[in-house]
Structure formats: C-alpha cells, structure tokens
Scaffold this active site. Structure first.
Site, mmCIF file in Angstrom:
data_model
loop_
_atom_site.group_PDB
_atom_site.id
_atom_site.type_symbol
_atom_site.label_atom_id
_atom_site.label_comp_id
_atom_site.label_asym_id
_atom_site.label_seq_id
_atom_site.Cartn_x
_atom_site.Cartn_y
_atom_site.Cartn_z
ATOM 1 N N ASP A 55 0.827 -1.209 0.000
ATOM 2 C CA ASP A 55 0.000 0.000 0.000
ATOM 3 C C ASP A 55 0.869 1.269 0.000
ATOM 4 O O ASP A 55 2.106 1.196 0.031
ATOM 5 C CB ASP A 55 -0.914 -0.063 1.242
ATOM 6 N N ASP A 105 -10.055 3.725 -3.440
ATOM 7 C CA ASP A 105 -10.800 2.545 -2.997
ATOM 8 C C ASP A 105 -12.204 2.470 -3.584
ATOM 9 O O ASP A 105 -12.867 3.486 -3.786
ATOM 10 C CB ASP A 105 -10.918 2.553 -1.467
HETATM 11 C C1 GLA Z 1 -5.962 1.428 1.475
HETATM 12 C C2 GLA Z 1 -6.136 0.427 0.342
HETATM 13 C C3 GLA Z 1 -7.269 -0.531 0.687
HETATM 14 C C4 GLA Z 1 -6.968 -1.231 2.007
HETATM 15 C C5 GLA Z 1 -6.717 -0.215 3.112
HETATM 16 C C6 GLA Z 1 -6.184 -0.863 4.380
HETATM 17 O O1 GLA Z 1 -7.072 2.271 1.568
HETATM 18 O O2 GLA Z 1 -6.381 1.067 -0.862
HETATM 19 O O3 GLA Z 1 -7.471 -1.462 -0.342
HETATM 20 O O4 GLA Z 1 -5.844 -2.061 1.845
HETATM 21 O O5 GLA Z 1 -5.768 0.764 2.709
HETATM 22 O O6 GLA Z 1 -5.956 0.050 5.397
#
Ligand code: GLA
Length: 413
Positions: free
Chosen positions: A157, A212
């Site tokens: 990430d 997301d």
């Molecule tokens: C980010 C990523 C998500 C998830 C969260 C976890 O937002 O894009 O897919 O992994 O972190 O905290």
C-alpha cells in the site's frame, strides 16, 4: 609489469562487484511467470476492515473450497491491513499475538494444505493505512519474513509515504522479494497516483488504477480528504488503460463488492461481468462463510470467469453507448469475443436491437477484427446459459435496470 598489475586489480575488483556471493547488486524486476491470467482470490478488507484473525482467515479458506470457488479458479486468501503486532529488537515484523496466536507460518501451511495460497499486506511508508508498522526501511527484513512464512502474494500500500517516489519504493520491495527468493505476486496499491501502468510492468503483477471502491453501484463517497468510488465510477476511470494490461501485468480496479449486501442481484452480476471484461483481478471481498446461492452463482459463473481468465489477457473496451446501454467487447482466444450489454439506467428496462452485421469492428489496440459479415458466430448467453442463435440475425433483448447481458461469440467454421 605495471599494466599487468593494473589489469589484475581491475579483474579482482570486478569479480568482487559482479561475482557470486556479492550481496549488494539488486534485481529490481518482479518474479516472472506469475499471474499470467488475472489473479483470483479473496481479501479481508472490503468486509472485515481491521477485524482480522487466524480463525476467520482459516474459515474463509475452508469456505473457498466448500463453496466451489477454488474449483472455479480462486486461489489466493489475502490478509489485508491490521494483522501486524510490532517489530522485535532486531526489527523483524511479527503478527498481533491475540489475533494470530499460532503465527503466520502455521496459517500459511493450513491454507496451502487446502490447495490455496496465502497473501499478506504491507505498506511502502512508515505506517500502513490502518496505522500498523509499515515496511519503509525494513523492506528486506519484511521480505525475508514473508518468504520464511510461505507467503505467495504481497499487497503493498501507499499510506504515510512522505518524500517517497512510487517507482523507486516499489522497486525496492521487488528487489527485497527477489533477494528473499520465494516467488510472490506483487500487488501495487498506490491508487494510480503516479500512473503505475507506465512504469510497473516489470515491477509488479497488478496495480490499482484508482482510489478505494465503495460499496454502491453508482455513487461517490466523500471522506473529506479522499473519495471512495462506486462500481460505475471505477469502471469509467479505466478508460485509456487497456493497452497496459496483459499476461503478468494487470490493471486493478480494486476488489469486488459482490455479496456484500448493498448491490441488487442485477448489480452484483453487472459488477462481476464488467470486472471480467476489464481482465481485472477477481478478488472477492465478501464473507465466504455465509453466501447465498445467488452470490455463489455470480462468483462461480464459469463462462464469465472464462472471459476474465482468457489466456490472451486482452482487456475489454467500451464500444458504444446508446440509450444508457453500453456495449463492451473483449477479444478472446481462438477468435472468440466476449460482448456485454450494460444498462446503466437505474429505473428503466431498455430494449436493444443489436444488428451484429451493421459494422465491422476493428480493435486497433489488440489488432483484432470482428467481421460478422465474413464469419458467422454462435451467440451464447453466459448468465442464462442458453444459446441465442448466431450473428446472422439481430439480437433482440431487453435489459433490466443496472443489469447486463453477457454473451460469448464463437466462430462457426
Ligand atoms: C488502502 C487500500 C485498501 C486497504 C486499506 C487498508 O485504503 O487502498 O485497499 O488495503 O488501505 O488500510
């Protein structure tokens, strides 16, 4: 004599630098031969967020087998954020002892015993998005641990990465994985911020193209400093990216929300079908332990999965929009085509009268042509699982709101 001495010194030095056992030449390229079709699996985040523990992860693996998902092609069980405990005095990462009392290796052994693979999550920055220890400065140590535990897939990430540049940071973790020596899929999760499709083809196996996903079909969730995107919003953000996808390197429009209760059955079907057309990773994000028949039916639809998993790995494209119905096409192996009619209208059923022979369709990116005047194709409905004749006669259908029709065209020779 001086010349000979000089030459001897040069040879000696270069054998130090390039010779075997030298530990500081890095290989910044991903493991080859992995994810030759879009990865299929499950990830904890969409449903469970930080609520992860070993019992639940084991149960997901069990359910992946008993539901028929493993047999349909799903392979990875991926633990997302918040599994971390801390770092020991030498800096090695360890899992949260309350949530993962048996340790990750035991969990990996269990998942492997089911014929599945285990994925884990970290972050290029100082902390993960959930505030757990990130890998910045610990990349090689973390990679060693993952390899020791038997991890097969790393999602990496991009929170808390002040001062870092994505390409360099992802190359560092790739080099660390390479050095650790256990082949792992690397899932790049920097939300498309630095256009990873332009530099990540040899660095990772998939890269997120957007922020997301949000669990709705057609909406935007504004979190203030960032936004999460509905299924249709993510779909629209894929425009212009298909040329970058192919075997071993995929655009990732984020994990599935199928079965998470906010989408209607039609919307679940549409979401899954569009991800299939995008050659997207199919990473389920629901609770596999209690799925109804409808959800299992969507996630294990063999014909739709075959469109996604086609060995050519060509990402589909939006061909036309008419009366809120989009027509999407995806060239498939053996001259076949996947075709989707997607009704984006929320309230109206739309009638479609599709004359296959109206135009010759040329896909200049993938160098493929669909000419139904020259070749007649059989038409198979991948959801209803019935034949719809062939392309010599127009297709007359009606598509309910937020639903799809997915057909496979097969050349009749
Ligand atoms: C980010 C990523 C998500 C998830 C969260 C976890 O937002 O894009 O897919 O992994 O972190 O905290």
């Amino acid at each position: 004599m001086k010349k000979i001495l000089f030459l001897a010194t040069v040879i000696l030095c270069s054998s130090f630098i390039f010779g075997q056992g030298n530990n500081y030449v890095q290989d910044y390229t991903k493991f080859q031969g992995l994810a030759l079709t879009p990865p299929m699996g499950w990830n904890s985040w969409n449903k469970f967020a930080c609520n992860v523990d070993e019992a639940m992860i084991r149960q997901q693996a069990d359910a992946m087998v008993s539901s028929g998902m493993r047999d349909a092609g799903y392979e990875y069980i991926n633990i997302d954020d918040c599994w971390h405990g801390g770092r020991d005095s030498l800096g090695f990462i360890f899992p949260d002892a309350k949530r993962f009392p048996s340790g990750i290796k035991v969990l990996a052994d269990y998942v492997h015993s089911k014929g599945l693979k285990l994925g884990i999550y970290s972050d290029a920055g100082s902390q993960t998005c959930g505030g757990r220890p990130g890998s910045r400065g610990y990349e090689f140590q973390d990679a060693l641990k993952y390899a020791e535990w038997g991890i097969d897939y790393l999602k990496y990430d991009w929170c808390n990465t002040e001062g870092l540049k994505a390409e360099g940071a992802y190359k560092t973790i790739t080099a660390a994985l390479k050095k650790a020596g256990r082949p792992m899929v690397l899932s790049i999760c920097e939300w498309g911020t630095d256009a990873p499709w332009k530099w990540a083809q040899n660095v990772g196996h998939l890269w997120r193209t957007t922020g997301d996903i949000y669990n709705c079909f057609d909406c935007v969730k504004d979190h203030g400093t960032w936004k999460a995107w509905g299924v249709m919003q993510i779909l629209d953000k894929q425009a212009g990216l298909r040329q970058y996808a192919g075997p071993g390197h995929w655009n990732d429009p984020d994990m599935l929300e199928v079965g998470n209760g906010q989408l209607t059955p039609a919307e679940d079907r549409a979401h899954f079908s569009m991800w299939a057309m995008l050659a997207a990773p199919l990473i389920a994000g629901n609770d596999l332990r209690n799925m109804d028949e409808q959800t299992i039916g969507v996630l294990t639809n063999k014909e739709v999965i075959a469109i996604n998993q086609d060995p050519l790995g060509i990402q589909g494209f939006r061909y036309s929009i008419k009366d809120s119905v989009e027509t999407w096409l995806k060239p498939l192996n053996g001259g076949d085509w996947g075709v989707v009619f997607l009704n984006r209208n929320k309230g109206k059923t739309i009638s479609v009268n599709h004359n296959w022979q109206e135009k010759v369709i040329v896909d200049s990116v993938a160098d493929r042509t669909l000419d139904t005047r020259k070749i007649n194709y059989s038409v198979f409905d991948c959801w209803k699982k019935i034949s719809l004749g062939n392309t010599s006669t127009p297709l007359k259908i009606s598509i309910p709101p937020h639903d799809v029709m997915v057909v496979r065209l097969k050349a009749m020779r």
